[in-house]
Design a protein around this motif. Structure first.
Motif, PDB file in Angstrom:
ATOM      1  N   ALA A 172       0.831  -1.207   0.000  1.00  0.00           N
ATOM      2  CA  ALA A 172       0.000   0.000   0.000  1.00  0.00           C
ATOM      3  C   ALA A 172       0.867   1.260   0.000  1.00  0.00           C
ATOM      4  O   ALA A 172       0.561   2.236  -0.693  1.00  0.00           O
ATOM      5  CB  ALA A 172      -0.929   0.000   1.203  1.00  0.00           C
ATOM      6  N   ALA A 173       1.940   1.239   0.752  1.00  0.00           N
ATOM      7  CA  ALA A 173       2.843   2.389   0.790  1.00  0.00           C
ATOM      8  C   ALA A 173       3.512   2.599  -0.564  1.00  0.00           C
ATOM      9  O   ALA A 173       3.669   3.740  -1.020  1.00  0.00           O
ATOM     10  CB  ALA A 173       3.899   2.195   1.870  1.00  0.00           C
ATOM     11  N   LEU A 229       1.543   9.245  -5.895  1.00  0.00           N
ATOM     12  CA  LEU A 229       1.878  10.635  -5.599  1.00  0.00           C
ATOM     13  C   LEU A 229       3.021  11.139  -6.471  1.00  0.00           C
ATOM     14  O   LEU A 229       2.974  12.262  -6.961  1.00  0.00           O
ATOM     15  CB  LEU A 229       2.252  10.802  -4.125  1.00  0.00           C
ATOM     16  N   GLY A 230       4.064  10.365  -6.620  1.00  0.00           N
ATOM     17  CA  GLY A 230       5.257  10.845  -7.308  1.00  0.00           C
ATOM     18  C   GLY A 230       5.989  11.856  -6.444  1.00  0.00           C
ATOM     19  O   GLY A 230       5.626  12.111  -5.295  1.00  0.00           O
TER      20      GLY A 230
END
Length: 147
Positions: free
Chosen positions: A5-6, A13-14
């Motif tokens: 998930a992280a 997000l980038g």
């Protein structure tokens, strides 16, 4: 499961989105601190002549939430997040500059310069950084079998 998930969040997000997310959370927290326990208005008389610091805290909160929200939009459309992040420190820098020039707060020019460099300048710079400006690290050569 958490690592996956992280990784997905980081990929979503980038670099630019991660920067906007950090800014958004920080600005929102800063605004909430003014809402919960407003400090003295040293140097902010230009703002407090219109309304109290509790009301001005909503500028930080709304802009922080807008910045955080723009962290999740596509690259190229995140300009609104940078604009939202840019507004509160600019308003504060103007207020502190006014306080220094008018003589209300002698330290105001230094606080204004701090906002202009460490906030406005960094946001301005980060808004110009492309998402993939750093080349990927070189691959290490694979070891082959000796003949």
């Amino acid at each position: 499961m958490r690592c996956r998930a992280a990784r997905r969040l980081r990929k979503r997000l980038g670099r630019r989105g991660a920067f906007l997310a950090i800014l958004g959370v920080g600005k929102t927290c800063w605004g909430v601190s003014f809402l919960v326990d407003p400090p003295e208005d040293h140097g902010l008389q230009l703002l407090t002549q219109f309304c109290g610091l509790r009301h001005w805290s909503w500028l930080w909160i709304v802009c922080g939430l807008a910045t955080l929200g723009c962290a999740f939009v596509r690259i190229g459309r995140d300009w609104a997040g940078y604009l939202a992040a840019f507004i509160p420190p600019t308003v504060w820098a103007i207020a502190y500059t006014h306080a220094a020039i008018s003589g209300y707060y002698s330290r105001g020019i230094f606080v204004a310069l701090w906002y202009l460099t460490s906030h406005v300048g960094v946001i301005w710079w980060a808004s110009t950084v492309p998402e993939y400006s750093v080349p990927p690290p070189p691959r290490t050569p694979r070891r082959g079998k000796a003949a």
